[in-house]
Design an enzyme around this catalytic site. Structure first.
Site, PDB file in Angstrom:
ATOM      1  N   HIS A 175      36.873  39.173  42.905  1.00  0.00           N
ATOM      2  CA  HIS A 175      37.937  40.048  43.432  1.00  0.00           C
ATOM      3  C   HIS A 175      38.557  40.802  42.261  1.00  0.00           C
ATOM      4  O   HIS A 175      38.669  40.273  41.152  1.00  0.00           O
ATOM      5  CB  HIS A 175      38.990  39.193  44.151  1.00  0.00           C
ATOM      6  CG  HIS A 175      39.985  40.020  44.906  1.00  0.00           C
ATOM      7  ND1 HIS A 175      41.018  40.666  44.276  1.00  0.00           N
ATOM      8  CD2 HIS A 175      40.073  40.346  46.210  1.00  0.00           C
ATOM      9  CE1 HIS A 175      41.708  41.352  45.190  1.00  0.00           C
ATOM     10  NE2 HIS A 175      41.161  41.173  46.365  1.00  0.00           N
ATOM     11  N   SER A 191      44.046  47.651  52.190  1.00  0.00           N
ATOM     12  CA  SER A 191      45.061  48.109  53.153  1.00  0.00           C
ATOM     13  C   SER A 191      44.517  48.281  54.571  1.00  0.00           C
ATOM     14  O   SER A 191      44.942  49.190  55.287  1.00  0.00           O
ATOM     15  CB  SER A 191      45.731  49.387  52.665  1.00  0.00           C
ATOM     16  OG  SER A 191      46.402  49.162  51.435  1.00  0.00           O
ATOM     17  N   ASN A 194      42.036  37.219  53.215  1.00  0.00           N
ATOM     18  CA  ASN A 194      42.264  36.748  51.846  1.00  0.00           C
ATOM     19  C   ASN A 194      43.763  36.576  51.682  1.00  0.00           C
ATOM     20  O   ASN A 194      44.487  37.550  51.507  1.00  0.00           O
ATOM     21  CB  ASN A 194      41.705  37.794  50.869  1.00  0.00           C
ATOM     22  CG  ASN A 194      42.046  37.484  49.428  1.00  0.00           C
ATOM     23  OD1 ASN A 194      42.488  36.377  49.108  1.00  0.00           O
ATOM     24  ND2 ASN A 194      41.842  38.453  48.545  1.00  0.00           N
ATOM     25  N   GLY A 250      46.586  46.612  48.618  1.00  0.00           N
ATOM     26  CA  GLY A 250      48.013  46.328  48.653  1.00  0.00           C
ATOM     27  C   GLY A 250      48.895  47.550  48.467  1.00  0.00           C
ATOM     28  O   GLY A 250      50.094  47.418  48.224  1.00  0.00           O
ATOM     29  N   GLU A 277      41.476  41.362  41.493  1.00  0.00           N
ATOM     30  CA  GLU A 277      42.621  40.683  40.877  1.00  0.00           C
ATOM     31  C   GLU A 277      42.142  39.604  39.901  1.00  0.00           C
ATOM     32  O   GLU A 277      42.790  39.347  38.883  1.00  0.00           O
ATOM     33  CB  GLU A 277      43.537  40.103  41.973  1.00  0.00           C
ATOM     34  CG  GLU A 277      44.303  41.227  42.664  1.00  0.00           C
ATOM     35  CD  GLU A 277      44.680  40.952  44.106  1.00  0.00           C
ATOM     36  OE1 GLU A 277      44.621  39.794  44.555  1.00  0.00           O
ATOM     37  OE2 GLU A 277      45.051  41.929  44.804  1.00  0.00           O
ATOM     38  N   GLU A 332      35.944  47.154  47.768  1.00  0.00           N
ATOM     39  CA  GLU A 332      37.397  47.246  47.772  1.00  0.00           C
ATOM     40  C   GLU A 332      37.839  48.195  46.654  1.00  0.00           C
ATOM     41  O   GLU A 332      37.920  47.781  45.488  1.00  0.00           O
ATOM     42  CB  GLU A 332      38.018  45.875  47.524  1.00  0.00           C
ATOM     43  CG  GLU A 332      37.705  44.857  48.591  1.00  0.00           C
ATOM     44  CD  GLU A 332      38.764  43.760  48.636  1.00  0.00           C
ATOM     45  OE1 GLU A 332      39.332  43.555  49.704  1.00  0.00           O
ATOM     46  OE2 GLU A 332      39.032  43.152  47.589  1.00  0.00           O
ATOM     47  N   LYS A 381      45.350  35.257  49.324  1.00  0.00           N
ATOM     48  CA  LYS A 381      45.777  35.333  47.916  1.00  0.00           C
ATOM     49  C   LYS A 381      46.742  34.182  47.606  1.00  0.00           C
ATOM     50  O   LYS A 381      46.575  33.094  48.166  1.00  0.00           O
ATOM     51  CB  LYS A 381      46.382  36.715  47.618  1.00  0.00           C
ATOM     52  CG  LYS A 381      45.454  37.849  48.086  1.00  0.00           C
ATOM     53  CD  LYS A 381      45.858  39.204  47.598  1.00  0.00           C
ATOM     54  CE  LYS A 381      44.865  40.238  48.123  1.00  0.00           C
ATOM     55  NZ  LYS A 381      45.101  41.580  47.607  1.00  0.00           N
TER      56      LYS A 381
END
Ligand code: PGA
Length: 249
Positions: free
Chosen positions: A96, A211, A9, A171, A98, A165, A11
């Site tokens: 996701h 991560s 991904n 991250g 985000e 996730e 992003k």
């Protein structure tokens, strides 16, 4: 046997030169050495076509990072699942954390998007995961169960993919312990079987994300019911992403 899927991904990262070089490098490696897992790259929208060209003829698949619920229409700035398919995508990441946080995407919206993906012939990768506060409060499994029940399509195909996730691991360099991952993935598997029956519930791949890097990939990929990884930061480095794929048991 579920074949592992290693999905990158990207992003909102990458310009044309770097993105095509990264995808081309991955395609070259995958062509030279038959991979032991499936590889997927999900670049930002402006790179879909050049990346599709760069991976053409290789076993690397292409995916989008989101799609609109409609096929076309007055939705400035959005891309439909049909448009993703038109660029050569076979996958799309949905829900996701985000997107859930930045764009207020609800479980119900993610479910509608999953229907759009199916309409366009795309395989949806539906993301779920708890926040740090929810985990601290002992609510991780409850939160994930609600997301699974409400975000997944009502009748799933065996090709569907779920990604666990934990939001606090994305991250941050923090990863869930193999024990925590095993617990959550087992719970997700149980729910998938309850919702879609034995055959489909056992065929759906469950990825871990947050991560993932070469140093922890082998340990995480060996956990029961972990059928691959959704990789952010480390998918932007060719050698790291390839190494994660090679660490699959
Ligand atoms: P990360 O991102 O690997 O950089 O933690 C994972 C993701 O958000 O899919």
């Amino acid at each position: 046997m579920r074949r592992k899927l290693i999905a990158g991904n990207w992003k909102m990262n990458g310009l044309r030169a770097g993105g095509t070089a990264l995808a081309g490098g991955l395609a070259e490696k995958a062509n030279a050495e038959t991979p032991i897992c499936d590889f997927l790259v999900c670049p930002p929208a402006h790179l879909l076509i050049p990346v599709a060209d760069a991976i053409s003829g290789s076993p690397v698949a292409l995916g989008g990072q989101d799609c609109h619920v409609n096929a076309s229409g007055a939705h400035t700035g959005d891309l439909s699942a049909e448009m993703l398919a038109d660029t050569g995508c076979s996958f799309v990441v949905l829900g996701h954390s985000e997107r859930r946080a930045d764009h207020g995407e609800s479980n119900a919206l993610v479910r509608t998007k999953s229907a759009a993906a199916e309409r366009a012939g795309l395989t949806a990768i539906i993301c779920v995961g708890e926040t740090a506060e929810e985990r601290k409060a002992g609510r991780a499994l409850e939160v994930i169960e609600k997301q699974i029940r409400e975000s997944l399509p009502e009748s799933a195909e065996a090709s569907l993919v779920v990604a666990y996730e934990p939001v606090w691991a994305i991250g941050t360099g923090l990863t869930a312990t193999p024990g925590d991952v095993a617990e959550v993935h087992a719970q997700i598997r149980k729910l998938l079987i309850e919702l879609f029956g034995n055959d489909t519930g056992n065929a759906i791949r469950i990825l871990y994300g947050g991560s993932v890097k070469p140093a922890n990939a082998a340990e995480l990929m060996a956990v029961e019911n972990v059928d691959g990884a959704l990789v952010g930061g480390a998918s932007l480095k060719l050698d790291d992403f390839w190494a994660i794929g090679r660490s699959c048991p």
